[in-house]
Design an enzyme around this catalytic site. Sequence first.
Site, mmCIF file in Angstrom:
data_model
loop_
_atom_site.group_PDB
_atom_site.id
_atom_site.type_symbol
_atom_site.label_atom_id
_atom_site.label_comp_id
_atom_site.label_asym_id
_atom_site.label_seq_id
_atom_site.Cartn_x
_atom_site.Cartn_y
_atom_site.Cartn_z
ATOM 1 N N ASP A 258 1.847 4.365 2.004
ATOM 2 C CA ASP A 258 1.865 4.881 3.356
ATOM 3 C C ASP A 258 2.476 6.275 3.318
ATOM 4 O O ASP A 258 3.688 6.409 3.194
ATOM 5 C CB ASP A 258 2.674 3.958 4.262
ATOM 6 N N SER B 4 3.767 -4.927 3.922
ATOM 7 C CA SER B 4 3.685 -5.559 5.239
ATOM 8 C C SER B 4 3.548 -7.054 5.023
ATOM 9 O O SER B 4 2.614 -7.494 4.361
ATOM 10 C CB SER B 4 2.471 -5.055 6.017
ATOM 11 N N HIS C 38 9.694 -1.789 10.148
ATOM 12 C CA HIS C 38 9.160 -2.167 11.452
ATOM 13 C C HIS C 38 9.032 -3.676 11.586
ATOM 14 O O HIS C 38 8.888 -4.385 10.598
ATOM 15 C CB HIS C 38 7.791 -1.526 11.670
ATOM 16 N N TYR D 37 0.813 -1.217 0.000
ATOM 17 C CA TYR D 37 0.000 0.000 0.000
ATOM 18 C C TYR D 37 0.845 1.265 0.000
ATOM 19 O O TYR D 37 2.070 1.205 0.077
ATOM 20 C CB TYR D 37 -0.971 -0.018 1.181
#
Lengths: 66, 531
Positions: free
Chosen positions: B119, B126, B180, B117
């Site tokens: 961001d 992710s 992350h 996506y």
Amino acid sequence: MATQDRRNTGTHPVEEEETEAVPPPAAEAEASTETEGVDDLLDEIDGVLESNAEEFVRGFIQKGGQ
Amino acid sequence: MGTETEYGVLAPSLPSANATVLSSQIVNAYAATLRTGAGNLSGTRWDYTDEAPLNDARGFAVPRAAADPTSLTDEPPVLDAEQIAMEGGGPAALYGEQTQDNPVLMNMVLGNGARLYVDHAHPEYSSPEVTRPRDAVLWDKAGDAVVLAAMRHIARMPGFAPVHLYKNNTDNKGVSYGSHENYLVPRSVPFGALASGLVPFFVSRQVIAGSGRVGIGTNNQRQGFQLSQRADFFETEVGLETTIRRPIINTRDEPHAVAEKYRRLHVIIGDANLSEVSALLKIGTTSLVLSMIEAGTAPAVELRDPVGALQAISHDPSLEQLVELTDGRMVTGLDLQEIYFEAAAAHSRAGGETDPDTEDILARWSGLLGTLKRDPLEAAASVDWVAKLKLLQAYRERDGLAWSDARLHLVDLQYSDMRPEKGLYYRLAARGQMERVLTDEEIARAVTSPPDDTRAYFRGNCLTRFPKEVIGASWDSIIFELPSRRRLQRIPTREPLRGTRALTEELFNASADAEDFVTRLLTGSDTAVAP
């Protein structure tokens, strides 16, 4: 390493006053084969690096992220 | 567990291009590579219903009005056709049949269970949920293959400027974007124990998993080389934000799972890794430390000044920098890692039988710490920062370059170029100079296949098998639109360890179509397997 030994193969001249001390070369025994490998590697990487380093690096601007 | 990667994005021939538009090109280009006959697979909407980015793990929620706008990750970004057109490259070719009512894709859920996506101003991948550190690396690498396919597609499109992506974390001009990690932790573990157990570990983890950076300071104020891409961008020890006042321990309490049972530890301090060994150890050692915190066997060390120590350790590639503990001891980053390793080895021995994954992580961790102690440069085949430093030193020796030289900054940046023919990590790997953990075949399979042992199996298979009927998805839901039902059917998937192959493969195989599948899932004897 003496500064006069420096070779400059880049597209931009190296400014003398910015040059810092270069770490001493590796032990002599392994130096020759290792140097060959390193030269070969750097030749390959010279071939794929974007052509105008300064302009390219300056143009890499990102917006914020997490 | 899982990973999130925000890629640096650049169209060199369009220096002023809007980064959000370029990011949307990546998502839409990947959709275009899948579009033929794939129905909604190319444009599954994200279901934002259960998102709660302002809940703090310390037991409160930040009022919406008081939050930094970049923290509102539960609001879908929108980009209309006009904005796209303004950036050149009309929507038709890449964006398909987009209209004012049907804006360009900003989000996709993939058949491997991942999310791709836009961001803010970066494309983000992710990974799907996995249970093993090695799988986390595998599906993270699958994301690199996904974005490469998108980049290739854009490069082939007439009228579109090529878009380059970089798996790094800063532009060296004051901006940082993250890589992350997420770990599912039992809610019963007190948040305070997580924070105190993890801070010294995260401060020192860069020694084994930093990606290396030319330049020191957020704006590259000082010349030199440091271990981490991210260290200079951290300002506090514990906090909620991820874009401002970045904390070593992030408190976002958004479990994407049964909230009473789990919390999600959202780790924002890691660098994006290209090296598979660095990535495996980053995730593997963190998992072991979390196990120790759960069991109460984590080492009791506390840093006097965690943020200062994080930066001091990062700024010293000789790994000799000492930092102070609250008990007065002075230790190096390597010492801290050794303290954690010894505790993890003892924890593992005390637990009796261990699994091969844990044995592998412990053996690699111990071996790498020994190598780094002997001579950091010997770890060049396994640690990103060392591989990068060795390359930079070779340039410095051959050409006598100062750290301020643009070519060294270019080597730093191009190490993370996602194109195998241009990316210096990939050039080193092709020469056999980077140790691999995964095979290219495995990575290619993970691009289309979900992991077997989590709800990602259910999500990925729903998307692949029922692309026309699945119109929305998120980590904890799948939304079906069925001709026979007036209302949308939302299937909650709040338990990450259900929806596995073992539980749902038979149901998938027995179902004739989406109608049959949803009916069996909701009413039949198969409800027991529902996620």
